[in-house]
Design a protein around this motif. Sequence first.
Motif, PDB file in Angstrom:
ATOM      1  N   ASP A  51       0.845  -1.203   0.000  1.00 35.09           N
ATOM      2  CA  ASP A  51       0.000   0.000   0.000  1.00 35.09           C
ATOM      3  C   ASP A  51       0.875   1.245   0.000  1.00 35.09           C
ATOM      4  O   ASP A  51       1.986   1.256   0.543  1.00 35.09           O
ATOM      5  CB  ASP A  51      -0.892   0.033   1.243  1.00 35.09           C
ATOM      6  N   ILE A  52       0.351   2.317  -0.606  1.00 35.51           N
ATOM      7  CA  ILE A  52       1.027   3.615  -0.614  1.00 35.51           C
ATOM      8  C   ILE A  52       0.012   4.665  -0.187  1.00 35.51           C
ATOM      9  O   ILE A  52      -1.036   4.813  -0.823  1.00 35.51           O
ATOM     10  CB  ILE A  52       1.581   3.969  -2.006  1.00 35.51           C
ATOM     11  N   LEU A  53       0.327   5.391   0.869  1.00 39.15           N
ATOM     12  CA  LEU A  53      -0.541   6.468   1.335  1.00 39.15           C
ATOM     13  C   LEU A  53      -0.003   7.799   0.839  1.00 39.15           C
ATOM     14  O   LEU A  53       1.171   8.129   1.059  1.00 39.15           O
ATOM     15  CB  LEU A  53      -0.619   6.480   2.866  1.00 39.15           C
ATOM     16  N   ILE A  54      -0.861   8.548   0.157  1.00 37.53           N
ATOM     17  CA  ILE A  54      -0.507   9.856  -0.392  1.00 37.53           C
ATOM     18  C   ILE A  54      -1.242  10.930   0.398  1.00 37.53           C
ATOM     19  O   ILE A  54      -2.450  10.852   0.597  1.00 37.53           O
ATOM     20  CB  ILE A  54      -0.892   9.957  -1.881  1.00 37.53           C
ATOM     21  N   ARG A  55      -0.479  11.924   0.840  1.00 34.41           N
ATOM     22  CA  ARG A  55      -1.082  13.039   1.562  1.00 34.41           C
ATOM     23  C   ARG A  55      -0.341  14.326   1.178  1.00 34.41           C
ATOM     24  O   ARG A  55       0.885  14.383   1.196  1.00 34.41           O
ATOM     25  CB  ARG A  55      -0.999  12.822   3.073  1.00 34.41           C
ATOM     26  N   ASP A  56      -1.113  15.354   0.801  1.00 32.68           N
ATOM     27  CA  ASP A  56      -0.551  16.667   0.476  1.00 32.68           C
ATOM     28  C   ASP A  56       0.529  16.584  -0.602  1.00 32.68           C
ATOM     29  O   ASP A  56       1.572  17.228  -0.523  1.00 32.68           O
ATOM     30  CB  ASP A  56       0.025  17.336   1.727  1.00 32.68           C
ATOM     31  N   GLY A  57       0.274  15.760  -1.603  1.00 30.43           N
ATOM     32  CA  GLY A  57       1.172  15.682  -2.742  1.00 30.43           C
ATOM     33  C   GLY A  57       2.419  14.859  -2.520  1.00 30.43           C
ATOM     34  O   GLY A  57       3.267  14.765  -3.416  1.00 30.43           O
ATOM     35  N   HIS A  58       2.563  14.258  -1.347  1.00 26.53           N
ATOM     36  CA  HIS A  58       3.752  13.482  -1.019  1.00 26.53           C
ATOM     37  C   HIS A  58       3.357  12.071  -0.573  1.00 26.53           C
ATOM     38  O   HIS A  58       2.192  11.815  -0.233  1.00 26.53           O
ATOM     39  CB  HIS A  58       4.557  14.157   0.095  1.00 26.53           C
ATOM     40  N   ILE A  59       4.318  11.193  -0.553  1.00 27.03           N
ATOM     41  CA  ILE A  59       4.111   9.850  -0.026  1.00 27.03           C
ATOM     42  C   ILE A  59       4.228   9.923   1.492  1.00 27.03           C
ATOM     43  O   ILE A  59       5.270  10.323   2.025  1.00 27.03           O
ATOM     44  CB  ILE A  59       5.136   8.875  -0.619  1.00 27.03           C
ATOM     45  N   ALA A  60       3.160   9.557   2.167  1.00 25.53           N
ATOM     46  CA  ALA A  60       3.163   9.627   3.634  1.00 25.53           C
ATOM     47  C   ALA A  60       3.626   8.318   4.259  1.00 25.53           C
ATOM     48  O   ALA A  60       4.249   8.329   5.332  1.00 25.53           O
ATOM     49  CB  ALA A  60       1.765   9.976   4.138  1.00 25.53           C
ATOM     50  N   ALA A  61       3.326   7.193   3.608  1.00 25.38           N
ATOM     51  CA  ALA A  61       3.707   5.896   4.174  1.00 25.38           C
ATOM     52  C   ALA A  61       3.592   4.831   3.099  1.00 25.38           C
ATOM     53  O   ALA A  61       2.831   4.966   2.133  1.00 25.38           O
ATOM     54  CB  ALA A  61       2.815   5.544   5.365  1.00 25.38           C
ATOM     55  N   THR A  62       4.359   3.763   3.266  1.00 25.22           N
ATOM     56  CA  THR A  62       4.223   2.571   2.440  1.00 25.22           C
ATOM     57  C   THR A  62       4.247   1.366   3.364  1.00 25.22           C
ATOM     58  O   THR A  62       4.820   1.418   4.463  1.00 25.22           O
ATOM     59  CB  THR A  62       5.372   2.450   1.414  1.00 25.22           C
ATOM     60  N   GLY A  63       3.622   0.288   2.941  1.00 28.61           N
ATOM     61  CA  GLY A  63       3.627  -0.909   3.776  1.00 28.61           C
ATOM     62  C   GLY A  63       2.480  -1.828   3.425  1.00 28.61           C
ATOM     63  O   GLY A  63       1.820  -1.666   2.385  1.00 28.61           O
ATOM     64  N   HIS A  64       2.233  -2.768   4.308  1.00 30.47           N
ATOM     65  CA  HIS A  64       1.168  -3.739   4.090  1.00 30.47           C
ATOM     66  C   HIS A  64      -0.012  -3.410   4.997  1.00 30.47           C
ATOM     67  O   HIS A  64       0.154  -3.083   6.175  1.00 30.47           O
ATOM     68  CB  HIS A  64       1.673  -5.157   4.389  1.00 30.47           C
ATOM     69  N   ASN A  65      -1.197  -3.470   4.413  1.00 29.59           N
ATOM     70  CA  ASN A  65      -2.438  -3.271   5.165  1.00 29.59           C
ATOM     71  C   ASN A  65      -2.433  -1.958   5.954  1.00 29.59           C
ATOM     72  O   ASN A  65      -2.746  -1.913   7.151  1.00 29.59           O
ATOM     73  CB  ASN A  65      -2.671  -4.448   6.124  1.00 29.59           C
ATOM     74  N   LEU A  66      -2.048  -0.881   5.276  1.00 29.17           N
ATOM     75  CA  LEU A  66      -2.085   0.423   5.927  1.00 29.17           C
ATOM     76  C   LEU A  66      -3.515   0.812   6.244  1.00 29.17           C
ATOM     77  O   LEU A  66      -4.441   0.534   5.469  1.00 29.17           O
ATOM     78  CB  LEU A  66      -1.456   1.490   5.023  1.00 29.17           C
ATOM     79  N   ARG A  67      -3.692   1.488   7.370  1.00 28.39           N
ATOM     80  CA  ARG A  67      -5.021   1.973   7.736  1.00 28.39           C
ATOM     81  C   ARG A  67      -5.318   3.238   6.947  1.00 28.39           C
ATOM     82  O   ARG A  67      -4.511   4.168   6.915  1.00 28.39           O
ATOM     83  CB  ARG A  67      -5.094   2.245   9.232  1.00 28.39           C
ATOM     84  N   ALA A  68      -6.479   3.287   6.356  1.00 29.85           N
ATOM     85  CA  ALA A  68      -6.872   4.450   5.567  1.00 29.85           C
ATOM     86  C   ALA A  68      -7.336   5.569   6.496  1.00 29.85           C
ATOM     87  O   ALA A  68      -8.177   5.349   7.376  1.00 29.85           O
ATOM     88  CB  ALA A  68      -7.994   4.085   4.609  1.00 29.85           C
TER      89      ALA A  68
END
Length: 469
Positions: A51-68
């Motif tokens: 998973d890749i979490l995007i926030r404010d135009g940047h990558i906030a986190a990567t990993g498995h089963n990230l919480r949305a």
Amino acid sequence: MPYYRHTLFAVMASLMAAYGAAHAATTDRPVLLRHATVIDGTGGAPGDDTDILIRDGHIAATGHNLRAPAHARKVDLSGQTVLPGLISDHSHVGQVSGIQNGEVNYTRANILSALAQYEHYGVLTVTALGLNRSPLFDDMRREQHAALNPGADLFGVDQGIGAPDGVPPENMFHLGADQVFRPTTPEEARAAVNKMADEGTDLIKLWVDDFRNGVPHAHGLPKMQPAIYRAAITQAHLRGKRVAAHIHDLSDARALVAAGVDILAHGVRDKPVDAALISTMKQQGTGYIATLDLDEANYIFAEHPEWLEDPFLAYGLSPALRQQFADPAWRQKVLAAPLTAASRKALAMNMSNLMLLYRAGIPIGFGTDSGATPTRIPGFAEHRELRLSVMAGLTPLQAITLATGNAAHLMQLADRGTIAPGQLADLLVVKGNPAQDITALDHISQVWHRGRLVPGPLAGQTPQPARQN
């Protein structure tokens, strides 16, 4: 006239403001890309079900089963691969319109059109190596850095330095006198460097070549004198600027590396690189951009008229260029030209030298010289370069790393080129796994630029198998 000019500027300003507002709105809402295969641009093995979490135009986190996060947009990318947006270390903008080169093409509208085309092909950062007009280039570079317009981010060289009556040839490319400096003395060379440094150029560009291009018995153009390029390199370093040089032959590569050039902006294409050059490049940290597609683009479209049916190529063609490629007389003329035979030899030598330098650990970036001539097609050329890099002997993952993490490193861009927390959310999503099959990169599913989903005219297109050649 003043009224209409004022009205035009007002309309453009309002459109840019609207784009900025829309961009802010799309990047304010978090986005969670789920269940993707991720190629992170470092050269490491792809990560499955990531998973890749995007926030404010940047990558906030990567990993498995990230919480949305609350209100996040969720995008299921099962069966697809995410990699960093491609980065070109050697391209041009504003040089071509249709099938014509010329100073008349250096307009805001033409440059923005090219940057949008790069973006749709997933090339999200472009370094335009010379022939640029100030202050337009400087203004547009600032605007693209601030994401005020759609299209790829823009870095590059302002005018660059060529030889009087030499390369880049003014008549062949219909250049304006203000698009390149042509000093006749070391003092003039230093002044040209100072002018570009004062304008904020990212690099200094030198053209050190005679444009014979390996054609037997061809008449070459006057070449830049060593006293000129040595003065330019020394002054650039005093001003804190690195120098990239256009070369073709091994002898020029040797001389420029000995003079302290920072980047060879084209591959050596006449002879195999030797141990002495490799050793000096390693000692000095000299960078290298092969631009394999440059020579192939001289003839490949004449060889493959069936590629015109490929929507992946068709998107990048102007009507005039498509008509040219479809013309049997044009194809016959190109295939019979001495330049075509020379270009085939140059490409083979370039591919061999790329592997020699790669195995030696030379810092290698990624570029094509796209946008310099009509057949070097922005965006498409970069995808072709990746295939050629694999044909040269790189693994698909190695080629992708050149076009992402390595390309960013060569341009000293620490905020892109890899997928990691804190990096810009510049992402290319493709169907399949290009680490196993490089042709998967042409199956674009989505493009995310600074966390914004780019409307994708290429998304969902299925390239024809003919281009696997």
